[in-house]
Motif scaffolding. Structure first.
Motif, mmCIF file in Angstrom:
data_model
loop_
_atom_site.group_PDB
_atom_site.id
_atom_site.type_symbol
_atom_site.label_atom_id
_atom_site.label_comp_id
_atom_site.label_asym_id
_atom_site.label_seq_id
_atom_site.Cartn_x
_atom_site.Cartn_y
_atom_site.Cartn_z
ATOM 1 N N GLU A 124 0.833 -1.211 0.000
ATOM 2 C CA GLU A 124 0.000 0.000 0.000
ATOM 3 C C GLU A 124 0.859 1.250 0.000
ATOM 4 O O GLU A 124 0.602 2.189 -0.766
ATOM 5 C CB GLU A 124 -0.946 -0.002 1.201
ATOM 6 C CG GLU A 124 -2.078 -0.989 1.078
ATOM 7 C CD GLU A 124 -2.929 -1.088 2.340
ATOM 8 O OE1 GLU A 124 -2.519 -0.565 3.405
ATOM 9 O OE2 GLU A 124 -4.005 -1.703 2.254
ATOM 10 N N ASN A 125 1.885 1.278 0.844
ATOM 11 C CA ASN A 125 2.770 2.446 0.906
ATOM 12 C C ASN A 125 3.477 2.676 -0.423
ATOM 13 O O ASN A 125 3.598 3.816 -0.886
ATOM 14 C CB ASN A 125 3.795 2.290 2.030
ATOM 15 C CG ASN A 125 3.162 2.394 3.400
ATOM 16 O OD1 ASN A 125 2.108 3.011 3.560
ATOM 17 N ND2 ASN A 125 3.784 1.776 4.386
ATOM 18 N N SER A 161 -9.218 5.139 -1.558
ATOM 19 C CA SER A 161 -8.883 4.146 -0.530
ATOM 20 C C SER A 161 -8.376 2.883 -1.200
ATOM 21 O O SER A 161 -8.944 2.435 -2.189
ATOM 22 C CB SER A 161 -10.125 3.791 0.291
ATOM 23 O OG SER A 161 -10.587 4.914 0.982
ATOM 24 N N LEU A 162 -7.331 2.332 -0.638
ATOM 25 C CA LEU A 162 -6.773 1.095 -1.183
ATOM 26 C C LEU A 162 -7.263 -0.096 -0.370
ATOM 27 O O LEU A 162 -7.270 -0.060 0.846
ATOM 28 C CB LEU A 162 -5.249 1.111 -1.112
ATOM 29 C CG LEU A 162 -4.509 2.063 -2.030
ATOM 30 C CD1 LEU A 162 -3.010 1.923 -1.802
ATOM 31 C CD2 LEU A 162 -4.828 1.790 -3.468
ATOM 32 N N THR A 163 -7.664 -1.116 -1.064
ATOM 33 C CA THR A 163 -7.969 -2.405 -0.441
ATOM 34 C C THR A 163 -7.216 -3.444 -1.248
ATOM 35 O O THR A 163 -7.547 -3.691 -2.405
ATOM 36 C CB THR A 163 -9.475 -2.705 -0.477
ATOM 37 O OG1 THR A 163 -10.170 -1.636 0.159
ATOM 38 C CG2 THR A 163 -9.776 -4.018 0.216
ATOM 39 N N ILE A 164 -6.217 -4.012 -0.640
ATOM 40 C CA ILE A 164 -5.401 -4.992 -1.331
ATOM 41 C C ILE A 164 -5.676 -6.360 -0.722
ATOM 42 O O ILE A 164 -5.552 -6.553 0.487
ATOM 43 C CB ILE A 164 -3.904 -4.640 -1.241
ATOM 44 C CG1 ILE A 164 -3.668 -3.304 -1.959
ATOM 45 C CG2 ILE A 164 -3.044 -5.753 -1.814
ATOM 46 C CD1 ILE A 164 -2.262 -2.792 -1.869
#
Length: 161
Positions: A42-43, A57-60
């Motif tokens: 994510e970073n 928004s990230l959702t991994i």
């Protein structure tokens, strides 16, 4: 990288080996996730694409799938010589006592989502693996069984205690 869907009815043995490889790979992946892999990804994504992802928004989700096992099996065994493939096919033709036929393995007809180059490589194996006793080229399900079995042998025979 282009991908295509492929519906193939797999043998119980092929699906069994895929399940075993999935369990093994997922356990390894879970350890990396617990060590902060998702936060690192994510970073990195945010750092490299901050202008585009501003306000997003990230959702991994990282998951080991049947498709990912078939792809890694192909990639890890594509350097095998034709003689080695013949040995693997010969080994496949013998009864295998290590398979638990009572194990629940899910559908035998998964919908594979594979890289086009891998599909082409598997198609080429249909021709390459054909022997004198085969009238027609081999079925894709058999080719996938061979590739998965070869990778299964590589993973579980080379495992360190």
């Amino acid at each position: 990288m282009s991908r295509e869907y492929l519906n193939i009815r797999l043998s119980y043995e092929a699906k069994y080996w895929i399940e075993k490889l999935q369990e093994y790979k997922q356990q390894k992946l879970d350890k990396y996730i617990n060590d902060g892999l998702i936060a690192d990804i994510e970073n990195e994504v945010i750092e490299n694409h901050s202008k585009i992802l501003d306000g997003v928004s990230l959702t991994i989700i990282l998951k080991v799938s049947t498709s990912s096992i078939v792809e890694v099996a192909f990639n890890k065994t594509k350097h095998y010589a034709l003689e080695k493939w013949r040995q693997i096919i010969e080994k496949l033709e013998k009864p295998n006592n290590e398979i638990d036929y009572q194990k629940e393995i899910g559908t035998l007809t998964p919908r594979l989502y594979l890289d086009t180059n891998i599909i082409q490589g598997l198609e080429q194996y249909r021709i390459d693996f054909k022997s004198q006793k085969n009238i027609r080229s081999l079925k894709m399900s058999f080719i996938i069984k061979c590739v998965v079995y070869a990778y299964y042998l590589e993973v579980f025979n080379n495992q360190q205690p």
